[in-house]
Scaffold this motif. Structure first.
Motif, PDB file in Angstrom:
ATOM      1  N   THR A  63       0.812  -1.224   0.000  1.00  0.00           N
ATOM      2  CA  THR A  63       0.000   0.000   0.000  1.00  0.00           C
ATOM      3  C   THR A  63       0.844   1.271   0.000  1.00  0.00           C
ATOM      4  OG1 THR A  63      -0.144   0.158   2.427  1.00  0.00           O
ATOM      5  CG2 THR A  63      -1.811  -1.181   1.292  1.00  0.00           C
ATOM      6  N   ILE A  65       2.345   3.408  -1.837  1.00  0.00           N
ATOM      7  CA  ILE A  65       2.509   3.774  -3.246  1.00  0.00           C
ATOM      8  C   ILE A  65       2.264   5.262  -3.452  1.00  0.00           C
ATOM      9  CG2 ILE A  65       1.889   1.493  -4.105  1.00  0.00           C
ATOM     10  CD1 ILE A  65      -0.872   2.715  -4.864  1.00  0.00           C
ATOM     11  N   THR A  66       2.734   5.730  -4.604  1.00  0.00           N
ATOM     12  CA  THR A  66       2.483   7.100  -5.041  1.00  0.00           C
ATOM     13  C   THR A  66       1.125   7.159  -5.746  1.00  0.00           C
ATOM     14  OG1 THR A  66       3.532   6.719  -7.178  1.00  0.00           O
ATOM     15  CG2 THR A  66       4.957   7.463  -5.377  1.00  0.00           C
ATOM     16  N   ALA A  69       0.836   4.985  -8.636  1.00  0.00           N
ATOM     17  CA  ALA A  69       0.885   3.554  -8.331  1.00  0.00           C
ATOM     18  C   ALA A  69       2.281   2.953  -8.390  1.00  0.00           C
ATOM     19  CB  ALA A  69      -0.072   2.766  -9.234  1.00  0.00           C
ATOM     20  N   ARG A  70       3.325   3.765  -8.146  1.00  0.00           N
ATOM     21  CA  ARG A  70       4.668   3.218  -7.974  1.00  0.00           C
ATOM     22  C   ARG A  70       4.960   3.096  -6.486  1.00  0.00           C
ATOM     23  NH1 ARG A  70       8.621   6.792  -9.989  1.00  0.00           N
ATOM     24  NH2 ARG A  70       7.099   8.413  -9.525  1.00  0.00           N
ATOM     25  N   HIS A  71       5.722   2.081  -6.122  1.00  0.00           N
ATOM     26  CA  HIS A  71       5.994   1.888  -4.704  1.00  0.00           C
ATOM     27  C   HIS A  71       7.005   2.917  -4.215  1.00  0.00           C
ATOM     28  CE1 HIS A  71       6.687   0.105  -0.819  1.00  0.00           C
ATOM     29  NE2 HIS A  71       5.596  -0.612  -1.033  1.00  0.00           N
TER      30      HIS A  71
END
Length: 415
Positions: A63, A65-66, A69-71
Motif C-alpha cells: 500500500t 505507493i504514489t 501507483a509506484r511503490h
C-alpha cells in the motif's frame, strides 16, 4: 555528459513525485476533494529534507505507493537525495505475498537489492535489535490502515515506535487516509488484560483515526518511553471523507481486504473470526459474506428485522475456496450497505452475532474464546450468551467509549 543508471532513475523518481503532487485525479466521488496529498507526497515535494543526512529504513507493504501507483521504496531507492538502506515488512510481507498470520521472512528485495527484515510478531528488544542491525538512523512508517483495532498494522506501528525508542532511532510517520472516515470512534474499548497483537492498548474497536494521529496517541499515552517522533500530515483530507473521495488508488492492504467496501464493514464483521461461522475468507467478498452449513433464510430475515441503519441483508449461499468450510456450500447473509453515512459497522456486527445465535442452533464461539481478544473483554460474549439484545450489548461499552473519545480528541490532526 554521462549519466549513471541511478541518476536516470532518480530523475524519473523526482519527476514522478512532483507529478504526484500536481496531477489531476482520475476520478473522485461527488462532494470529495479528489486530491488528497499523502504524507509521502508532501515529503517528496519537499525534496526529502526531513530525511537529509540520515540512513533510512522503511516499514511498509504494497500500500505504500504514489498517486501513479509506484511503490515508495522503488521511488526513494532511485533518488540520490535519500540514503535508503533497509525495508521492514509487517504481517503479509513487504511485497504482500503471505496470507493472514504469515510473513515473508528475511531476504534481499530482487527489485532494489535492499535487505528486507521481518517485523511480524517481533516487539521490544528483539525488534530494537533488528533496527540496530540494519544500520538505520531513521525508521519511516508508511502503510494504509483500515480503521479497526484488530487490524495488525497499527500494532506494527506501535511495536516499531517502542523498538525505535529502545534502539535510539528517529521515527517518521507518513500519513494516509482512514478509508472509512475519521468521524467517530465506535465500539468497545480494549481491556489491557486481553492485550494481544490484535489489540495492544485501550482504544476503540473502530478508532476513527489516521496512523499519524494514532502515533501521537501511542507516543504520549501508552509507550513506556517516548520516541523521537515526527509525522508528515496529509493535505486536503477531511474527517468525513471516505476513500473514494480522496482520488488515491486503492491497493489491498492484505489479501482479504480487496476493496474499500471490505474496509467499511470489517470493524464489525471481523468478529465472526471468533465464531464457527465463515467470515467470507476464500470468497471474492470477504467480511461481506458470512455463513455456515445449515443456515438458511431465517438469519437474513432476523437481521433485517433489527432495522439497522444504512444496511440490508440478503440471503446468500457460497463455497469458500479456503479457510472455514473450504469447498463446501454454506448459507448465510451478504451485507449491502446503502447509506454509508448512517451505517454503524460495530453495531451491525453485534446485531449479526445476536441474530446468528438466535436463528441457528449450531452457533458456537471458537473454543479459544478469540472473540474476547477481538472485542477486548469477555463482556460481548457473555452478554450475548445471556440473551442480551443489541441495545444492551452496545450500551455496555458506552462509558468506556466516551472516555476514549475524550482522550482521542486531543490527538486529531484534521477537521
Amino acid at each position: 555528459m554521462s549519466l549513471s543508471r541511478r541518476s536516470l532513475l532518480a530523475a524519473g523518481g523526482a519527476l514522478g513525485a512532483a507529478a504526484a503532487t500536481t496531477a489531476a485525479p482520475a476520478s473522485a466521488a461527488p462532494g470529495g476533494h479528489g486530491h488528497v496529498r499523502t504524507g509521502f507526497e508532501r515529503l517528496a515535494a519537499d525534496g526529502y529534507a526531513l530525511l537529509a543526512g540520515e540512513r533510512v529504513g522503511v516499514v511498509t507493504n504494497p500500500t505504500g505507493i504514489t498517486r501513479d501507483a509506484r511503490h515508495i521504496v522503488d521511488v526513494m531507492h532511485a533518488d540520490e537525495r535519500v540514503d535508503l538502506v533497509a525495508v521492514f515488512g509487517p504481517e503479509h510481507g513487504f511485497r504482500g505475498t503471505a496470507q493472514a498470520g504469515g510473513s515473508e521472512g528475511r531476504y534481499d528485495d530482487p527489485a532494489t537489492g535492499l535487505p528486507v527484515y521481518d517485523t511480524y510478531l517481533k516487539s521490544g528488544q528483539p525488534l530494537a535489535d533488528v533496527f540496530t542491525a540494519s544500520g538505520v538512523d531513521t525508521v519511516v512508517f508508511d502503510i494504509q490502515d483500515v480503521g479497526a483495532r484488530f487490524y495488525t498494522y497499527i500494532w506494527t506501528l506501535y511495536d516499531c515506535m517502542a523498538a525505535a525508542a529502545l534502539a535510539g532511532k528517529r521515527f517518521v510517520v507518513l500519513d494516509r487516509p482512514n478509508p472509512v472516515t475519521g468521524r467517530a470512534a465506535l465500539g468497545p474499548v480494549l481491556d489491557r488484560a486481553f492485550a494481544t497483537f490484535v489489540g495492544r492498548e485501550p482504544i476503540a474497536q473502530a478508532h476513527g483515526m489516521t496512523v499519524a494521529e494514532l502515533a501521537g496517541l501511542f507516543d504520549r499515552e501508552f509507550l513506556a518511553a517516548p520516541v523521537a517522533l515526527e509525522t508528515v500530515r496529509m493535505t486536503e483530507w477531511r474527517r468525513s471523507d471516505f476513500f473514494d473521495a480522496t482520488g488515491l488508488p486503492w491497493v489491498p492492504p492484505s489479501p482479504n481486504m480487496p476493496t474499500p467496501d471490505t474496509a467499511l464493514v470489517y470493524s464489525g464483521t471481523c468478529l465472526f473470526e471468533g465464531t464457527n461461522l465463515s467470515e467470507g475468507r476464500g470468497t471474492t467478498r470477504p467480511f461481506e459474506l458470512l455463513g455456515a452449513e445449515g443456515i438458511e433464510r431465517r438469519w437474513a430475515e432476523a437481521a433485517n428485522a433489527l432495522g439497522l441503519p444504512g444496511v440490508r441483508f440478503r440471503e446468500a449461499y457460497f463455497a469458500p475456496t479456503f479457510s472455514k468450510f473450504q469447498g463446501k456450500t454454506v448459507g448465510g447473509v451478504q451485507l449491502h450497505v446503502h447509506d454509508r453515512a448512517s451505517f454503524d459497522p460495530v453495531r451491525t456486527g453485534i446485531g449479526l452475532l445476536v441474530t446468528a445465535r438466535s436463528s441457528w442452533s449450531g452457533f458456537a464461539w471458537r473454543a479459544d474464546h478469540w472473540i474476547d481478544k477481538l472485542t477486548g473483554s469477555t463482556r460481548v460474549r457473555t452478554l450475548i450468551d445471556a440473551g442480551a439484545g443489541v441495545d444492551e450489548v452496545v450500551g455496555a461499552w458506552e462509558t468506556d467509549l466516551a472516555a476514549f473519545r475524550s482522550v482521542r480528541e486531543g490527538y486529531l490532526l484534521y477537521r
